[in-house]
Design a protein around this motif. Structure first.
Motif, mmCIF file in Angstrom:
data_model
loop_
_atom_site.group_PDB
_atom_site.id
_atom_site.type_symbol
_atom_site.label_atom_id
_atom_site.label_comp_id
_atom_site.label_asym_id
_atom_site.label_seq_id
_atom_site.Cartn_x
_atom_site.Cartn_y
_atom_site.Cartn_z
ATOM 1 N N LEU A 16 0.837 -1.178 0.000
ATOM 2 C CA LEU A 16 0.000 0.000 0.000
ATOM 3 C C LEU A 16 0.882 1.242 0.000
ATOM 4 O O LEU A 16 1.757 1.393 0.853
ATOM 5 C CB LEU A 16 -0.904 0.004 1.247
ATOM 6 C CG LEU A 16 -1.822 1.196 1.412
ATOM 7 C CD1 LEU A 16 -2.831 1.252 0.270
ATOM 8 C CD2 LEU A 16 -2.539 1.122 2.735
ATOM 9 N N HIS A 17 0.691 2.094 -0.973
ATOM 10 C CA HIS A 17 1.456 3.336 -1.048
ATOM 11 C C HIS A 17 0.740 4.390 -0.215
ATOM 12 O O HIS A 17 -0.416 4.706 -0.448
ATOM 13 C CB HIS A 17 1.568 3.797 -2.507
ATOM 14 C CG HIS A 17 2.324 5.078 -2.656
ATOM 15 N ND1 HIS A 17 3.652 5.186 -2.369
ATOM 16 C CD2 HIS A 17 1.925 6.297 -3.051
ATOM 17 C CE1 HIS A 17 4.053 6.426 -2.583
ATOM 18 N NE2 HIS A 17 3.013 7.119 -2.996
ATOM 19 N N ARG A 18 1.398 4.911 0.778
ATOM 20 C CA ARG A 18 0.783 5.863 1.694
ATOM 21 C C ARG A 18 1.273 7.282 1.441
ATOM 22 O O ARG A 18 1.586 8.016 2.357
ATOM 23 C CB ARG A 18 1.067 5.468 3.130
ATOM 24 C CG ARG A 18 0.427 4.166 3.509
ATOM 25 C CD ARG A 18 0.648 3.901 4.973
ATOM 26 N NE ARG A 18 0.217 2.570 5.333
ATOM 27 C CZ ARG A 18 -0.990 2.292 5.814
ATOM 28 N NH1 ARG A 18 -1.859 3.228 5.994
ATOM 29 N NH2 ARG A 18 -1.302 1.055 6.114
ATOM 30 N N GLY A 19 1.328 7.695 0.201
ATOM 31 C CA GLY A 19 1.757 9.048 -0.125
ATOM 32 C C GLY A 19 0.623 10.046 0.014
ATOM 33 O O GLY A 19 -0.529 9.704 0.275
ATOM 34 N N ILE A 20 0.953 11.270 -0.145
ATOM 35 C CA ILE A 20 -0.041 12.337 -0.085
ATOM 36 C C ILE A 20 -0.827 12.325 -1.395
ATOM 37 O O ILE A 20 -0.232 12.273 -2.472
ATOM 38 C CB ILE A 20 0.651 13.701 0.115
ATOM 39 C CG1 ILE A 20 1.403 13.712 1.435
ATOM 40 C CG2 ILE A 20 -0.347 14.839 0.032
ATOM 41 C CD1 ILE A 20 2.271 14.925 1.647
#
Length: 176
Positions: A16-20
């Motif tokens: 899971l990419h948790r970027g803005i």
């Protein structure tokens, strides 16, 4: 007897990419229409029939409608300015006096179609307008102000302010 095994235990689903989250890429017309709906609760007919003359005082943050003048919020003024620059660059010599144009309406003098406008905003215009009216009625509870801000009759504005009139009156008595 063996215990049942989970067949999905060895599946790879990635990380899971948790970027803005990136801002939405809105074209200038969609941004301007959405801002007019969300901030000032204009009716779709009012938006469709806006003319360039309606923005004659854009530098003073005023939008002139047939029945009232709207003081524009800064985010709306910014989006309308961006759309106006797009309008001028895209259709520099159009004879159409309307603010919002398409390839078809740029060569005529008719306003944009209802379906074009319905594709410009992310939700139902009626729901956005009603939410904005309720929000203002909750905040102020002033029927006359609702009439002036949104171009409603007194009877229509009372429907929005009546549920909140007692709450606003009691908070002003309590000094809140």
């Amino acid at each position: 007897m063996c215990a049942p095994s989970n067949p999905a235990v060895h599946l790879r689903v990635g990380t899971l990419h948790r970027g803005i989250p990136l801002p939405a890429d809105l074209d200038p017309s969609r941004a301007a229409v959405t801002a007019l709906l969300a901030f000032h609760a204009l009716r779709t007919t009012e938006i469709r029939t806006l003319t360039l003359d309606s923005l004659r005082d854009l530098d003073q943050s005023r939008l002139h409608l047939p029945d009232r003048t709207v003081l524009l919020a800064d985010p709306v003024r910014i989006r309308l300015s961006a759309y106006l620059a797009h309008h001028t660059a895209t259709w520099p010599r159009t004879a159409n006096p309307h603010l919002f144009l398409t390839r078809r309406t740029a060569i005529s003098t008719t306003p944009v179609s209802r379906p074009w406008l319905y594709r410009r905003y992310p939700s139902s215009s009626h729901l956005l307008r009603a939410d904005r009216l309720v929000d203002e009625a909750q905040a102020a509870g002033d029927t006359r102000m609702i009439c002036e801000l949104f171009g409603l009759t007194f009877k229509a504005a009372v429907r929005y302010t009546r549920p909140y009139a007692a709450a606003v009156a009691s908070s002003s008595v309590l000094g809140c």
